[in-house]
Write an enzyme that holds these catalytic residues in place. Structure first.
Site, PDB file in Angstrom:
ATOM      1  N   GLN A   7       0.820  -1.203   0.000  1.00  0.00           N
ATOM      2  CA  GLN A   7       0.000   0.000   0.000  1.00  0.00           C
ATOM      3  C   GLN A   7       0.863   1.266   0.000  1.00  0.00           C
ATOM      4  O   GLN A   7       2.031   1.246   0.379  1.00  0.00           O
ATOM      5  CB  GLN A   7      -0.900  -0.011   1.244  1.00  0.00           C
ATOM      6  CG  GLN A   7      -1.670  -1.302   1.411  1.00  0.00           C
ATOM      7  CD  GLN A   7      -2.436  -1.449   2.708  1.00  0.00           C
ATOM      8  OE1 GLN A   7      -3.652  -1.473   2.686  1.00  0.00           O
ATOM      9  NE2 GLN A   7      -1.754  -1.530   3.824  1.00  0.00           N
TER      10      GLN A   7
ATOM     11  N   ASP B 221      -1.268 -12.650   5.795  1.00  0.00           N
ATOM     12  CA  ASP B 221      -2.541 -12.598   5.093  1.00  0.00           C
ATOM     13  C   ASP B 221      -3.649 -13.145   6.003  1.00  0.00           C
ATOM     14  O   ASP B 221      -3.611 -14.319   6.401  1.00  0.00           O
ATOM     15  CB  ASP B 221      -2.392 -13.469   3.824  1.00  0.00           C
ATOM     16  CG  ASP B 221      -3.656 -13.472   2.992  1.00  0.00           C
ATOM     17  OD1 ASP B 221      -4.729 -13.100   3.506  1.00  0.00           O
ATOM     18  OD2 ASP B 221      -3.574 -13.871   1.824  1.00  0.00           O
ATOM     19  N   GLY B 222      -4.611 -12.310   6.315  1.00  0.00           N
ATOM     20  CA  GLY B 222      -5.701 -12.688   7.220  1.00  0.00           C
ATOM     21  C   GLY B 222      -6.497 -13.885   6.720  1.00  0.00           C
ATOM     22  O   GLY B 222      -6.973 -14.699   7.515  1.00  0.00           O
TER      23      GLY B 222
ATOM     24  N   PRO C 206      -5.790  -4.949  -1.338  1.00  0.00           N
ATOM     25  CA  PRO C 206      -5.488  -6.078  -0.454  1.00  0.00           C
ATOM     26  C   PRO C 206      -6.693  -6.594   0.328  1.00  0.00           C
ATOM     27  O   PRO C 206      -6.715  -7.763   0.725  1.00  0.00           O
ATOM     28  CB  PRO C 206      -4.441  -5.519   0.523  1.00  0.00           C
ATOM     29  CG  PRO C 206      -4.051  -4.180   0.049  1.00  0.00           C
ATOM     30  CD  PRO C 206      -4.942  -3.777  -1.091  1.00  0.00           C
TER      31      PRO C 206
ATOM     32  N   HIS D 275     -13.477   2.705  16.266  1.00  0.00           N
ATOM     33  CA  HIS D 275     -12.918   1.591  17.033  1.00  0.00           C
ATOM     34  C   HIS D 275     -13.876   1.091  18.112  1.00  0.00           C
ATOM     35  O   HIS D 275     -13.975  -0.110  18.348  1.00  0.00           O
ATOM     36  CB  HIS D 275     -11.542   1.976  17.598  1.00  0.00           C
ATOM     37  CG  HIS D 275     -10.510   2.085  16.507  1.00  0.00           C
ATOM     38  ND1 HIS D 275      -9.732   3.208  16.317  1.00  0.00           N
ATOM     39  CD2 HIS D 275     -10.161   1.215  15.524  1.00  0.00           C
ATOM     40  CE1 HIS D 275      -8.945   3.010  15.265  1.00  0.00           C
ATOM     41  NE2 HIS D 275      -9.183   1.824  14.773  1.00  0.00           N
TER      42      HIS D 275
ATOM     43  N   ASP E 265      -3.087  -0.705  13.073  1.00  0.00           N
ATOM     44  CA  ASP E 265      -2.830   0.516  13.866  1.00  0.00           C
ATOM     45  C   ASP E 265      -2.998   0.262  15.362  1.00  0.00           C
ATOM     46  O   ASP E 265      -2.483   1.023  16.179  1.00  0.00           O
ATOM     47  CB  ASP E 265      -3.713   1.685  13.389  1.00  0.00           C
ATOM     48  CG  ASP E 265      -5.182   1.322  13.357  1.00  0.00           C
ATOM     49  OD1 ASP E 265      -5.740   1.015  14.421  1.00  0.00           O
ATOM     50  OD2 ASP E 265      -5.779   1.344  12.267  1.00  0.00           O
TER      51      ASP E 265
ATOM     52  N   ASP F  40     -11.255  -5.482  10.565  1.00  0.00           N
ATOM     53  CA  ASP F  40     -11.014  -4.037  10.548  1.00  0.00           C
ATOM     54  C   ASP F  40     -10.111  -3.722   9.351  1.00  0.00           C
ATOM     55  O   ASP F  40      -8.913  -3.519   9.504  1.00  0.00           O
ATOM     56  CB  ASP F  40     -10.333  -3.644  11.871  1.00  0.00           C
ATOM     57  CG  ASP F  40      -9.944  -2.177  11.892  1.00  0.00           C
ATOM     58  OD1 ASP F  40     -10.396  -1.420  11.016  1.00  0.00           O
ATOM     59  OD2 ASP F  40      -9.163  -1.784  12.786  1.00  0.00           O
ATOM     60  N   SER F  41     -10.730  -3.697   8.170  1.00  0.00           N
ATOM     61  CA  SER F  41      -9.927  -3.604   6.948  1.00  0.00           C
ATOM     62  C   SER F  41     -10.102  -2.260   6.251  1.00  0.00           C
ATOM     63  O   SER F  41     -10.914  -1.440   6.652  1.00  0.00           O
ATOM     64  CB  SER F  41     -10.357  -4.712   5.987  1.00  0.00           C
ATOM     65  OG  SER F  41     -11.602  -4.380   5.409  1.00  0.00           O
ATOM     66  N   THR F  42      -9.356  -2.098   5.170  1.00  0.00           N
ATOM     67  CA  THR F  42      -9.568  -0.973   4.261  1.00  0.00           C
ATOM     68  C   THR F  42     -10.790  -1.278   3.382  1.00  0.00           C
ATOM     69  O   THR F  42     -11.425  -2.321   3.540  1.00  0.00           O
ATOM     70  CB  THR F  42      -8.322  -0.799   3.367  1.00  0.00           C
ATOM     71  OG1 THR F  42      -7.983  -2.085   2.829  1.00  0.00           O
ATOM     72  CG2 THR F  42      -7.128  -0.279   4.149  1.00  0.00           C
TER      73      THR F  42
HETATM   74  N1  AG3 Z   1     -10.554   0.878   8.357  1.00  0.00           N
HETATM   75  C1  AG3 Z   1     -11.716   1.303   7.584  1.00  0.00           C
HETATM   76  C2  AG3 Z   1     -11.471   2.584   6.858  1.00  0.00           C
HETATM   77  C3  AG3 Z   1     -12.298   2.743   5.644  1.00  0.00           C
HETATM   78  C4  AG3 Z   1     -12.161   4.127   5.190  1.00  0.00           C
HETATM   79  N2  AG3 Z   1     -12.593   4.285   3.835  1.00  0.00           N
HETATM   80  C5  AG3 Z   1     -12.458   5.466   3.172  1.00  0.00           C
HETATM   81  N3  AG3 Z   1     -11.980   6.487   3.776  1.00  0.00           N
HETATM   82  N4  AG3 Z   1     -12.815   5.493   1.932  1.00  0.00           N
HETATM   83  C6  AG3 Z   1     -10.095   1.730   9.356  1.00  0.00           C
HETATM   84  C7  AG3 Z   1      -8.899   1.211  10.072  1.00  0.00           C
HETATM   85  C8  AG3 Z   1      -8.819   1.750  11.442  1.00  0.00           C
HETATM   86  N5  AG3 Z   1      -8.277   0.825  12.351  1.00  0.00           N
END
Ligand code: AG3
Length: 274
Positions: A31, A136-137, A160, A62, A86, A153-155
């Protein structure tokens, strides 16, 4: 000169934060990661152009990805967090006094940046019940089991994290849960991308007896309206009350966050009855 970061929310909408300075910029194997110091939201972590978390509003996300599933489970002991490098979700999980918390993130750069610059999130890592796995989860879930709660807790579901929103992964999750186990997952903004929540809801409904979408207001995410989903084979109801410090979550919010606006109920065909 003024310096701004903008996230593209759609082709025609962008949302910005005024930046004081850039603390770090790392191109990892997975990333493109920026950490900014911003004027109004403090430290802000951006991955592949999307805001992941900010010092000012991280508590909302969170708390909401962690406390609903943790308080639904009668006695959560072994917890798995997929993504979440994080440390913010792990910090909230520790409020439940678990036996073991495993954080599996694919990107060590996120973990390192947080350890160095975002102690408000990564302080969880100094607790010896928390174990970090870089990997890899999806593969991890296929090889490990015995979890009471799994938090994804992903993007966003591109890049990925794509595989974390697929049926194959959800099947593997179910196998790695103990009886009565619960999962929670972030499912994006139903305002711009209701298909993300619908996809997760539909797939999880084929696998788990009980599935509940719920919402939180997160100022720095697209549209501010954010969705999560919980799923389990046991009824999803509040089994314990929060007896720890929170800033967003309350007992009342457990259920009120599940009251969905009409356009979401209609789009997802979910009436909150599953
Ligand atoms: N994970 C989800 C963030 C998604 C944000 N998407 C966006 N901004 N388009 C957050 C990780 C925090 N631990």
């Amino acid at each position: 000169m003024e310096y701004w970061f903008y996230e593209e929310h759609t082709e025609n909408v962008r949302w910005g934060l005024r930046i004081k300075n850039e603390i770090a910029h790392v191109k990892s194997d997975f990333q493109d990661i920026h950490l900014f110091e911003t004027y109004d939201f403090g430290k802000t972590l951006v991955i592949d152009g999307t805001i992941q978390t900010t010092e000012r509003d991280e508590f909302i996300y969170h708390e909401m990805i962690v406390h609903p599933p943790m308080l639904t489970h009668p006695s959560p002991r072994k917890i798995l967090i997929i993504g979440g490098g994080d440390g913010g979700a792990a910090r909230e999980v520790l409020k439940h006094d678990p036996q073991e918390v495993i954080v599996v993130d694919i990107d060590s750069a996120v973990i390192e940046l947080s350890k160095k610059h975002m102690k408000f999130l990564s302080k969880a890592y100094s607790d010896d019940r928390v174990k970090i796995v870089v990997g890899d989860g999806i593969e991890y879930v296929k090889k490990h089991d015995g979890f009471d709660v799994i938090i994804i807790d992903s993007t966003d579901p591109v890049g990925p994290a794509e595989g974390l929103f697929k049926k194959e992964f959800y099947d593997a999750l179910k196998k790695s849960l103990n009886d009565g186990g619960i999962i929670s997952q972030q499912c994006g903004t139903p305002f711009y991308h209701p298909e993300e929540l619908k996809n997760a809801y539909d797939l999880l409904s084929k696998i788990f007896k009980f599935v509940k979408p719920y919402l939180a207001h997160i100022p720095t995410y697209p549209s501010g309206m954010w969705s999560f989903v919980m799923a389990s084979d046991d009824e999803l109801k509040l089994r314990r009350v929060p007896e720890f410090e929170t800033k967003y979550f309350t007992e009342e919010l457990y259920y009120s966050s599940m009251s969905l606006p009409k356009f979401i109920k209609e789009y997802c065909h979910c009436n909150g009855d599953k």
